[in-house]
Design an enzyme around this catalytic site. Structure first.
Site, PDB file in Angstrom:
ATOM      1  N   HIS A  99     135.925  38.779  71.027  1.00  0.00           N
ATOM      2  CA  HIS A  99     136.207  40.029  71.741  1.00  0.00           C
ATOM      3  C   HIS A  99     135.372  41.223  71.259  1.00  0.00           C
ATOM      4  O   HIS A  99     135.380  42.276  71.899  1.00  0.00           O
ATOM      5  CB  HIS A  99     137.705  40.346  71.693  1.00  0.00           C
ATOM      6  N   ASP A 122     145.726  40.946  76.703  1.00  0.00           N
ATOM      7  CA  ASP A 122     145.510  40.436  75.340  1.00  0.00           C
ATOM      8  C   ASP A 122     146.843  40.342  74.589  1.00  0.00           C
ATOM      9  O   ASP A 122     147.734  41.167  74.802  1.00  0.00           O
ATOM     10  CB  ASP A 122     144.582  41.432  74.621  1.00  0.00           C
ATOM     11  N   HIS A 124     146.785  40.928  71.527  1.00  0.00           N
ATOM     12  CA  HIS A 124     146.506  41.898  70.468  1.00  0.00           C
ATOM     13  C   HIS A 124     146.097  43.249  71.049  1.00  0.00           C
ATOM     14  O   HIS A 124     145.739  43.334  72.230  1.00  0.00           O
ATOM     15  CB  HIS A 124     145.372  41.378  69.580  1.00  0.00           C
ATOM     16  N   ASP A 126     143.614  45.080  69.498  1.00  0.00           N
ATOM     17  CA  ASP A 126     142.204  45.268  69.131  1.00  0.00           C
ATOM     18  C   ASP A 126     141.885  46.735  68.916  1.00  0.00           C
ATOM     19  O   ASP A 126     140.833  47.240  69.310  1.00  0.00           O
ATOM     20  CB  ASP A 126     141.278  44.612  70.176  1.00  0.00           C
ATOM     21  N   HIS A 139     136.327  41.565  65.891  1.00  0.00           N
ATOM     22  CA  HIS A 139     136.956  41.270  67.194  1.00  0.00           C
ATOM     23  C   HIS A 139     138.345  41.900  67.302  1.00  0.00           C
ATOM     24  O   HIS A 139     138.910  41.931  68.391  1.00  0.00           O
ATOM     25  CB  HIS A 139     136.994  39.759  67.490  1.00  0.00           C
ATOM     26  N   ASP A 226     141.263  38.667  77.337  1.00  0.00           N
ATOM     27  CA  ASP A 226     141.232  37.793  76.159  1.00  0.00           C
ATOM     28  C   ASP A 226     142.140  36.609  76.502  1.00  0.00           C
ATOM     29  O   ASP A 226     143.322  36.803  76.834  1.00  0.00           O
ATOM     30  CB  ASP A 226     141.765  38.596  74.964  1.00  0.00           C
ATOM     31  N   ASP A 228     143.665  34.671  74.776  1.00  0.00           N
ATOM     32  CA  ASP A 228     144.880  34.565  73.955  1.00  0.00           C
ATOM     33  C   ASP A 228     146.010  35.446  74.484  1.00  0.00           C
ATOM     34  O   ASP A 228     147.133  35.398  73.976  1.00  0.00           O
ATOM     35  CB  ASP A 228     144.593  34.793  72.469  1.00  0.00           C
ATOM     36  N   GLU A 271     136.958  34.955  74.110  1.00  0.00           N
ATOM     37  CA  GLU A 271     137.681  34.179  73.086  1.00  0.00           C
ATOM     38  C   GLU A 271     137.920  32.714  73.465  1.00  0.00           C
ATOM     39  O   GLU A 271     138.725  32.032  72.829  1.00  0.00           O
ATOM     40  CB  GLU A 271     139.014  34.863  72.689  1.00  0.00           C
TER      41      GLU A 271
HETATM   42  N1  LIG Z   1     140.284  39.661  69.914  1.00  0.00           N
HETATM   43  C1  LIG Z   1     141.165  39.097  69.099  1.00  0.00           C
HETATM   44  N2  LIG Z   1     141.530  37.865  69.265  1.00  0.00           N
HETATM   45  N3  LIG Z   1     141.635  39.858  68.110  1.00  0.00           N
HETATM   46  C2  LIG Z   1     142.555  39.381  67.119  1.00  0.00           C
HETATM   47  C3  LIG Z   1     142.813  40.441  66.105  1.00  0.00           C
HETATM   48  C4  LIG Z   1     143.809  40.007  65.061  1.00  0.00           C
HETATM   49  C5  LIG Z   1     144.196  41.080  64.057  1.00  0.00           C
HETATM   50  N4  LIG Z   1     144.855  42.180  64.705  1.00  0.00           N
HETATM   51  C6  LIG Z   1     142.946  41.564  63.315  1.00  0.00           C
HETATM   52  O1  LIG Z   1     142.589  42.708  63.383  1.00  0.00           O
HETATM   53  O2  LIG Z   1     142.303  40.789  62.672  1.00  0.00           O
HETATM   54 MN   LIG Z   2     141.278  40.553  71.952  1.00  0.00          MN
HETATM   55 MN   LIG Z   3     143.630  38.590  71.334  1.00  0.00          MN
END
Ligand SMILES: NC(=[NH2+])NCCC[C@H](N)C(=O)O
Ligand SMILES: [Mn+2]
Ligand SMILES: [Mn+2]
Length: 299
Positions: A99, A122, A124, A126, A139, A226, A228, A271
């Site tokens: 990402h 997502d 998350h 991010d 990411h 994303d 996920d 991702e």
């Molecule tokens: N794009 C993603 N899958 N991001 C996951 C981030 C996970 C976690 N918040 C981190 O900063 O490491």
């Molecule tokens: Mn993401």
């Molecule tokens: Mn994510």
């Protein structure tokens, strides 16, 4: 919807620690994206992949901003291609890669639109910076960087910041937020539909409200999806899966509703990691979602 699509592969894996996400663009192509979009009467151009050239041994094991220079440099290349696509009257469709590539995509897109809207689909937020990140993985930082928060090598990509405004961002599917991200969401008043709201009011209402939120504000919305964001049972091929996610059906509906509203003017699907996948299931889901986003209907 714009009838000309420019596909740009971004096989970036420097924004996180798990190998294989650099093969995401290949997996998506293998799942038949070009044929799928062509059959919907789009003029599809695939420019191939941006050259990343990942070193075999990660150079930056203990950094708070792992692989910062390379990520910035490669995202600059992506931003240029995205910019060119829009200049040529095409819809830029970017395949990740992790990402962190959203930093480049948004640098290319936001150059064209003063009030660009963003849907961040997502698990998350991010929204980390070097100070708040638990991992040092970039990411986990692209939305913050695009809002102008974080290291200048990321925020100033393309020579200007910020790329987007907090009131023009809608996060959908959140269920894993770090403490610093929660603070930022409150501070900036970012609109977030967590899994709680999705369960409570349903995806139909979530997308209706999202469309309503952008109406009058902007005619250009970027979708940063994303994989996920989906539940790992529907999209197992991702590096940071979180249980309790959006179903494939709900996502399919979301894409159809966005197509109907015709507000999306650029998109990225990120991702996808075929090494962690089950028979390319995640790339196949991504391709089906793109079909719906570009107006595919059963009847
Ligand atoms: N794009 C993603 N899958 N991001 C996951 C981030 C996970 C976690 N918040 C981190 O900063 O490491
Ligand atoms: Mn993401
Ligand atoms: Mn994510």
């Amino acid at each position: 919807m714009n009838k000309k699509i420019m596909i740009i592969g971004m096989p970036m894996d420097l924004g996180q620690m798990r190998r294989g996400v650099d093969m995401g663009p290949s997996a998506i192509r293998y799942a038949g994206i070009v044929e799928r979009l062509s059959s919907l009467n789009y003029e599809v151009h695939d420019i191939g992949d941006i050259h990343i050239g990942r070193p075999e041994i990660s150079i930056d094991q203990d950094s708070k901003l792992r692989n910062l220079e390379l990520i910035a440099e490669k995202n600059e290349l992506l931003a240029n291609e995205v910019h060119k696509a829009i200049e040529n009257g095409a819809f830029p469709l970017v395949f990740g890669g992790d990402h962190s590539i959203a930093i480049g995509t948004l640098a290319g897109v936001s150059k064209h639109y003063e009030n660009l809207g963003v849907i961040w689909y997502d698990a998350h937020g991010d929204l980390n910076t070097a100070e708040t990140s638990p991992s040092g993985n970039i990411h986990g930082m692209p939305l913050a960087a695009s809002l102008g928060l974080g290291h200048p090598a990321l925020t100033q990509l393309g020579g200007y910041a910020p790329k987007i405004k907090p009131e023009n961002v809608v996060i959908i599917g959140a269920r894993a937020l770090d403490e610093g991200e929660k603070v930022l969401i409150k501070e900036k008043g970012i609109k977030v539909y967590t899994m709680h709201e999705i369960d409570l009011i349903g995806m139909t209402k979530v997308i209706e409200e999202t469309i309503e939120h952008f109406r009058g504000r902007t005619n250009h919305v970027h979708l940063s999806l994303d994989l996920d964001g989906l539940d790992p049972s529907d999209a197992p091929g991702v590096g940071t899966p979180v249980i309790g996610g959006i179903s494939y059906r709900e996502s399919h509906l979301a894409m159809e509703m966005l197509a109907e509203a015709s507000i999306i003017t650029s998109a990225e699907f990120v991702e996808v990691n075929p090494i962690l996948d089950e028979k390319n299931k995640t790339a196949i889901a991504a391709v089906a979602l793109m079909g719906s986003l570009f107006g595919e209907k059963l009847l």
